[in-house]
Design an enzyme around this catalytic site. Sequence first.
Site, PDB file in Angstrom:
ATOM      1  N   TRP A  11      -5.095  -5.956 -11.357  1.00  0.00           N
ATOM      2  CA  TRP A  11      -4.855  -5.946 -10.165  1.00  0.00           C
ATOM      3  C   TRP A  11      -5.855  -5.708  -9.112  1.00  0.00           C
ATOM      4  O   TRP A  11      -6.060  -4.105  -9.723  1.00  0.00           O
ATOM      5  CB  TRP A  11      -3.209  -5.850  -9.526  1.00  0.00           C
ATOM      6  CG  TRP A  11      -3.263  -6.848  -8.251  1.00  0.00           C
ATOM      7  CD1 TRP A  11      -3.137  -7.920  -7.815  1.00  0.00           C
ATOM      8  CD2 TRP A  11      -3.796  -5.926  -7.261  1.00  0.00           C
ATOM      9  NE1 TRP A  11      -3.635  -8.067  -6.710  1.00  0.00           N
ATOM     10  CE2 TRP A  11      -3.370  -7.050  -5.827  1.00  0.00           C
ATOM     11  CE3 TRP A  11      -4.361  -4.327  -6.830  1.00  0.00           C
ATOM     12  CZ2 TRP A  11      -3.952  -6.331  -4.877  1.00  0.00           C
ATOM     13  CZ3 TRP A  11      -4.110  -4.161  -5.343  1.00  0.00           C
ATOM     14  CH2 TRP A  11      -4.279  -5.616  -4.121  1.00  0.00           C
ATOM     15  N   SER A  70      -2.904  -3.274 -17.497  1.00  0.00           N
ATOM     16  CA  SER A  70      -1.423  -3.148 -16.758  1.00  0.00           C
ATOM     17  C   SER A  70      -1.099  -4.392 -16.525  1.00  0.00           C
ATOM     18  O   SER A  70      -0.826  -5.249 -17.054  1.00  0.00           O
ATOM     19  CB  SER A  70      -2.397  -2.800 -15.316  1.00  0.00           C
ATOM     20  OG  SER A  70      -1.321  -2.386 -14.141  1.00  0.00           O
ATOM     21  N   LEU A  71      -1.729  -5.650 -15.327  1.00  0.00           N
ATOM     22  CA  LEU A  71      -1.148  -7.119 -15.153  1.00  0.00           C
ATOM     23  C   LEU A  71      -1.865  -7.631 -16.479  1.00  0.00           C
ATOM     24  O   LEU A  71      -1.403  -9.098 -17.042  1.00  0.00           O
ATOM     25  CB  LEU A  71      -1.532  -7.331 -14.107  1.00  0.00           C
ATOM     26  CG  LEU A  71      -1.888  -9.211 -13.405  1.00  0.00           C
ATOM     27  CD1 LEU A  71      -0.096  -9.411 -14.214  1.00  0.00           C
ATOM     28  CD2 LEU A  71      -2.124  -9.245 -12.232  1.00  0.00           C
ATOM     29  N   PHE A 132      -3.395   2.149  -3.686  1.00  0.00           N
ATOM     30  CA  PHE A 132      -3.165   1.076  -4.537  1.00  0.00           C
ATOM     31  C   PHE A 132      -3.950   1.690  -6.340  1.00  0.00           C
ATOM     32  O   PHE A 132      -2.728   2.395  -7.594  1.00  0.00           O
ATOM     33  CB  PHE A 132      -3.334  -0.416  -5.250  1.00  0.00           C
ATOM     34  CG  PHE A 132      -2.345  -0.783  -6.147  1.00  0.00           C
ATOM     35  CD1 PHE A 132      -1.225  -0.496  -6.488  1.00  0.00           C
ATOM     36  CD2 PHE A 132      -3.157  -1.030  -7.161  1.00  0.00           C
ATOM     37  CE1 PHE A 132      -0.161  -1.151  -6.826  1.00  0.00           C
ATOM     38  CE2 PHE A 132      -2.115  -1.344  -8.177  1.00  0.00           C
ATOM     39  CZ  PHE A 132      -0.479  -1.887  -8.108  1.00  0.00           C
ATOM     40  N   ALA A 134      -5.858   4.190  -5.748  1.00  0.00           N
ATOM     41  CA  ALA A 134      -5.764   6.648  -5.867  1.00  0.00           C
ATOM     42  C   ALA A 134      -4.384   6.600  -6.299  1.00  0.00           C
ATOM     43  O   ALA A 134      -4.432   7.724  -6.946  1.00  0.00           O
ATOM     44  CB  ALA A 134      -5.517   6.602  -4.455  1.00  0.00           C
ATOM     45  N   LEU A 135      -3.568   5.924  -6.900  1.00  0.00           N
ATOM     46  CA  LEU A 135      -2.387   5.472  -6.913  1.00  0.00           C
ATOM     47  C   LEU A 135      -1.980   6.103  -8.491  1.00  0.00           C
ATOM     48  O   LEU A 135      -1.292   6.758  -9.260  1.00  0.00           O
ATOM     49  CB  LEU A 135      -1.448   4.919  -7.138  1.00  0.00           C
ATOM     50  CG  LEU A 135      -0.662   4.993  -5.272  1.00  0.00           C
ATOM     51  CD1 LEU A 135       0.567   4.061  -5.156  1.00  0.00           C
ATOM     52  CD2 LEU A 135       0.422   6.055  -5.506  1.00  0.00           C
ATOM     53  N   GLN A 136      -3.867   5.127  -8.946  1.00  0.00           N
ATOM     54  CA  GLN A 136      -3.773   4.538 -10.811  1.00  0.00           C
ATOM     55  C   GLN A 136      -4.570   6.383 -10.915  1.00  0.00           C
ATOM     56  O   GLN A 136      -4.598   6.718 -11.942  1.00  0.00           O
ATOM     57  CB  GLN A 136      -4.810   3.277 -10.571  1.00  0.00           C
ATOM     58  CG  GLN A 136      -3.685   2.765 -10.427  1.00  0.00           C
ATOM     59  CD  GLN A 136      -4.911   1.072 -11.211  1.00  0.00           C
ATOM     60  OE1 GLN A 136      -5.434   1.096 -11.943  1.00  0.00           O
ATOM     61  NE2 GLN A 136      -4.844   0.442  -9.709  1.00  0.00           N
ATOM     62  N   ASP A 196       1.247   9.087 -16.645  1.00  0.00           N
ATOM     63  CA  ASP A 196       0.903   7.563 -15.407  1.00  0.00           C
ATOM     64  C   ASP A 196       2.485   7.441 -14.674  1.00  0.00           C
ATOM     65  O   ASP A 196       3.314   7.509 -15.314  1.00  0.00           O
ATOM     66  CB  ASP A 196       1.176   6.404 -16.304  1.00  0.00           C
ATOM     67  CG  ASP A 196       1.214   4.920 -16.145  1.00  0.00           C
ATOM     68  OD1 ASP A 196       0.943   4.904 -14.764  1.00  0.00           O
ATOM     69  OD2 ASP A 196       0.522   4.023 -16.565  1.00  0.00           O
ATOM     70  N   HIS A 224      -3.549   6.283 -15.965  1.00  0.00           N
ATOM     71  CA  HIS A 224      -2.714   4.844 -15.718  1.00  0.00           C
ATOM     72  C   HIS A 224      -4.526   4.101 -15.894  1.00  0.00           C
ATOM     73  O   HIS A 224      -3.903   2.988 -16.532  1.00  0.00           O
ATOM     74  CB  HIS A 224      -2.389   4.306 -14.204  1.00  0.00           C
ATOM     75  CG  HIS A 224      -2.737   2.503 -14.066  1.00  0.00           C
ATOM     76  ND1 HIS A 224      -1.192   2.548 -15.339  1.00  0.00           N
ATOM     77  CD2 HIS A 224      -2.768   1.559 -14.127  1.00  0.00           C
ATOM     78  CE1 HIS A 224      -0.456   0.958 -15.337  1.00  0.00           C
ATOM     79  NE2 HIS A 224      -1.760   0.717 -14.403  1.00  0.00           N
TER      80      HIS A 224
END
Length: 244
Positions: A11, A70-71, A132, A134-136, A196, A224
């Site tokens: 995504w 991922s997606l 989003f 940054a979270l990965q 992850d 991730h």
Amino acid sequence: MTQAIVLLHGWGLSSAVWAPLQAALDPSLNVRTLDLPGHGNADPAGPTLESWSDALLAQLPENSLLVGWSLGAQLALHLARHHPDRIARLALISATPRFVQADDWQAAMPADTLADFRRSFDLEPTSTQRRFIALQGLGDARRREVVNGLGRAATPPGEARKAALADGLGLLASIDLRSAVPQIRQPVRLLHGAGDTLMPVAAAEWLADTLPDGRLSIFADSGHAPFLSRPQDCASLIEGFARD
């Protein structure tokens, strides 16, 4: 050997995110990249899993090794279940059958967290997309390299793309493939980062246990996006799988 290796990104990104992995793969292989609907240079396809799947299916050669992240991994699972004649095998990176938690599914993001992302994206799409991304990078020993690579490949959430990207967040909130997973007969290779934090390793372990022909490789010190922090290792596994 499969005829083509087709890469599906996650995504908010674009097919440009695969550049390090493509550089590590044997150039003699037939590698293709597809933008998800409404991402990169692709036209939007509507808000449903079926509409996104149909848009991708139209571009898939037969006997493909479909590599989804991922997606993109969720879309790959859906395509493999419903169109087995087009897909010979799957390599899934940071995969899950369900992105958000439920009473009977805890190996996922809390539903309230994703709901907050969706609300924030409606109001401040650019900053929400950056958050989003940054979270990965969390949990990866090469976090800065990963985040920079994701940022360079992001699909800008301007007016032309915002609605399609919002549809993608809607898919992450609604997709639940757990009942379909036992029906997927193709060989599946799962790649997952041990660190992850966006998608727990337990989701990939469930897939490996539930798929009729699934095998999991876990990358230490990766988050991730292990194909960015360890492209050569990922490429070696995918090449070997393609040539089985």
